[in-house]
Design a protein around this motif. Structure first.
Motif, PDB file in Angstrom:
ATOM      1  N   ILE B  31       0.838  -1.203   0.000  1.00 15.27           N
ATOM      2  CA  ILE B  31       0.000   0.000   0.000  1.00 15.27           C
ATOM      3  C   ILE B  31       0.871   1.250   0.000  1.00 15.27           C
ATOM      4  N   GLY B  35      -0.016   2.560  -3.338  1.00 12.14           N
ATOM      5  CA  GLY B  35      -1.261   3.240  -3.020  1.00 12.14           C
ATOM      6  C   GLY B  35      -2.394   2.247  -2.870  1.00 12.14           C
ATOM      7  N   ALA B 117       1.888   8.900   4.195  1.00 18.91           N
ATOM      8  CA  ALA B 117       1.143   8.509   3.003  1.00 18.91           C
ATOM      9  C   ALA B 117      -0.007   7.584   3.387  1.00 18.91           C
ATOM     10  N   ILE B 120      -3.020   9.496   4.797  1.00 14.04           N
ATOM     11  CA  ILE B 120      -3.912  10.081   3.794  1.00 14.04           C
ATOM     12  C   ILE B 120      -4.843   9.015   3.240  1.00 14.04           C
ATOM     13  N   GLU B 121      -4.308   7.826   3.041  1.00 14.81           N
ATOM     14  CA  GLU B 121      -5.166   6.734   2.566  1.00 14.81           C
ATOM     15  C   GLU B 121      -6.262   6.433   3.580  1.00 14.81           C
ATOM     16  N   TRP B 123      -7.572   8.542   5.657  1.00 10.17           N
ATOM     17  CA  TRP B 123      -8.565   9.615   5.604  1.00 10.17           C
ATOM     18  C   TRP B 123      -9.546   9.419   4.455  1.00 10.17           C
ATOM     19  N   VAL B 124      -9.012   9.114   3.300  1.00  6.22           N
ATOM     20  CA  VAL B 124      -9.900   8.921   2.148  1.00  6.22           C
ATOM     21  C   VAL B 124     -10.895   7.804   2.429  1.00  6.22           C
ATOM     22  N   ALA B 126     -11.829   6.621   5.308  1.00  4.93           N
ATOM     23  CA  ALA B 126     -12.712   6.908   6.439  1.00  4.93           C
ATOM     24  C   ALA B 126     -13.895   7.771   6.022  1.00  4.93           C
ATOM     25  N   LEU B 127     -13.749   8.487   4.927  1.00  7.38           N
ATOM     26  CA  LEU B 127     -14.847   9.342   4.481  1.00  7.38           C
ATOM     27  C   LEU B 127     -16.089   8.532   4.158  1.00  7.38           C
ATOM     28  N   ARG B 128     -15.892   7.285   3.712  1.00  4.43           N
ATOM     29  CA  ARG B 128     -17.055   6.472   3.302  1.00  4.43           C
ATOM     30  C   ARG B 128     -17.227   5.201   4.102  1.00  4.43           C
ATOM     31  N   ARG B 136      -9.969   5.338  12.630  1.00  6.09           N
ATOM     32  CA  ARG B 136      -9.252   6.602  12.471  1.00  6.09           C
ATOM     33  C   ARG B 136      -9.405   7.489  13.690  1.00  6.09           C
ATOM     34  N   GLU B 137     -10.613   7.575  14.200  1.00  4.81           N
ATOM     35  CA  GLU B 137     -10.825   8.450  15.350  1.00  4.81           C
ATOM     36  C   GLU B 137      -9.984   7.984  16.540  1.00  4.81           C
ATOM     37  N   ASP B 140      -6.355   8.844  15.800  1.00  8.61           N
ATOM     38  CA  ASP B 140      -6.079  10.275  15.861  1.00  8.61           C
ATOM     39  C   ASP B 140      -6.103  10.777  17.294  1.00  8.61           C
ATOM     40  N   ILE B 181       1.728  17.039   5.284  1.00  9.86           N
ATOM     41  CA  ILE B 181       1.146  16.793   3.965  1.00  9.86           C
ATOM     42  C   ILE B 181       1.958  17.510   2.895  1.00  9.86           C
TER      43      ILE B 181
END
Lengths: 223, 223
Positions: B31, B35, B117, B120-121, B123-124, B126-128, B136-137, B140, B181
DNA sequence: CAGTTCCCTGAACACCCGTTCAATCCATCC
DNA sequence: GGATGGATTGAACGGGTGTTCAGGGAACTG
């Protein structure tokens, strides 16, 4: 914006510029909803109300379209905030408004400010795609320039302390980025109000201006 | 770590715990390199030196594996920095070391710190994906707690000013995120040194300690 | 030493989706 | 009004990849 235009039931050919933009709009919307990874050409076609074949008629490949759509959407956000800010009188007001606009969901009139979700997609893509990396750098520098421009105005008017405006802008921009991520993630400990306050406090600290109580009131739409 | 272990040419069955971890390791590496979007099961299998079928023998689905791999990798980073920091004496030293470790490429002994890196993956995703969002929470909050713990130590010893440690930690964590970032993106105007300096300055400002010249020297490995 | 269990393989399957293309539609022009 | 050319469609193609599965083989058990 984003009207489906029901009346163009089927036929209705459009001129190239229109369709190009329509497809970019549709793509940006789909990416925001489903994420870059889950975005299919057929989704974009459906969203735009055309056939999948037409998408590839206007764009060389799916990849190109996605790349263009990402920078296009960020452009939109930049233009909107830029237009809003230019109206305001003092640099402090401008800065405050910029922060208002940057906090996801802070201003009710702008949905969840999902532009931030697109930013994250840009970052992921920029890690491997040199084309996107280039675009990202331009976009990011413009974002920081927007802040340093405000700072320079404030320095000229005596609202902010003197110093390297670009150097001042960097931590402010980065702080907004970092906090916006948390807010957009719905982090239970980082609310929109908390982000707003934190940004204002650090900005006041860095730029040497005093925070008035009015600066910390939530949800005001400004004058 | 990350030894291919050439000698297990073919047979050599391993116990479940080992294989599980090996696959997670392999997944995290793939990953990081390619990616999330470009990571295939066959890539992970190849990296782990096993057949694609075995991957699905240990994990219910590709999706589950990816989710686990992401949090696993972040765990590793946390454990490493946590271990390093605990050794140091003063809170200021601890904070400085934490920042050292957070700046991508700042310490030569740790490659490019590609953990960012992976963030960021996360985060992306976790959005969905609600599952990832939850992880993530937790991750973080642990990251911010690491900072506020240091702050509390410094407050007890009188190195830092009194106040709400969590409230102090938030902008510092967010600033590190935002700047990291930019650095990982190879932004031409945001170098590792500049990020380091900016983080130290803001931290000094927020926590009310004085920056000594030694704090701004680059690349020092600390004592 | 047979039997059982678990690890492991690699090919086959099935599906998804980007891309191509021949055919159709519709303005516009001569 | 017929011809021309660009816009549009939708079906078909083809490659890629997650997942399944039947079978091989090693270790352990009794």
């Amino acid at each position: 914006m984003f009207k489906p235009e029901d009346d163009m039931s089927s036929g209705a050919p459009k001129h190239m510029k229109d369709r190009h933009q329509e497809i970019l709009d549709a793509a940006a919307r789909v990416i925001t909803e489903r994420g870059l990874a889950e975005t299919r050409i057929s989704d974009i076609a459906e969203q735009a109300g055309v056939s999948p074949g037409l998408i590839l008629y206007y764009f060389d490949s799916k990849d190109r379209l996605l790349a263009e759509a990402l920078t296009y959407a960020n452009d939109q956000f930049y233009l909107r905030t830029s237009r809003e800010i230019r109206r305001l009188g003092s640099a402090k007001e401008q800065l405050r408004r910029l922060i208002d606009l940057s906090v996801p969901g802070y201003l009710p009139e702008y949905g969840r400010l999902d532009e931030w979700a697109l930013w994250i997609e840009v970052w992921v893509r920029a890690l491997r795609d040199p084309e996107t990396a280039k675009d990202r750098e331009v976009l990011d520098q413009r974002w920081r320039a927007q802040i340093s421009d405000i700072i320079r105005i404030g320095q000229a008017s005596g609202e902010f302390v003197a110093g390297d405006a670009d150097a001042f802008a960097l931590p402010i921009a980065a702080l907004i980025d970092g906090l916006a991520i948390q807010v957009i993630m719905n982090d239970s400990t980082v609310t929109a109000e908390r982000m707003h306050r934190s940004c204002m406090e650090v900005a006041a600290h860095v730029l040497g201006f005093a925070l008035e109580p009015a600066d910390l009131v939530g949800q005001s739409a400004g004058a």
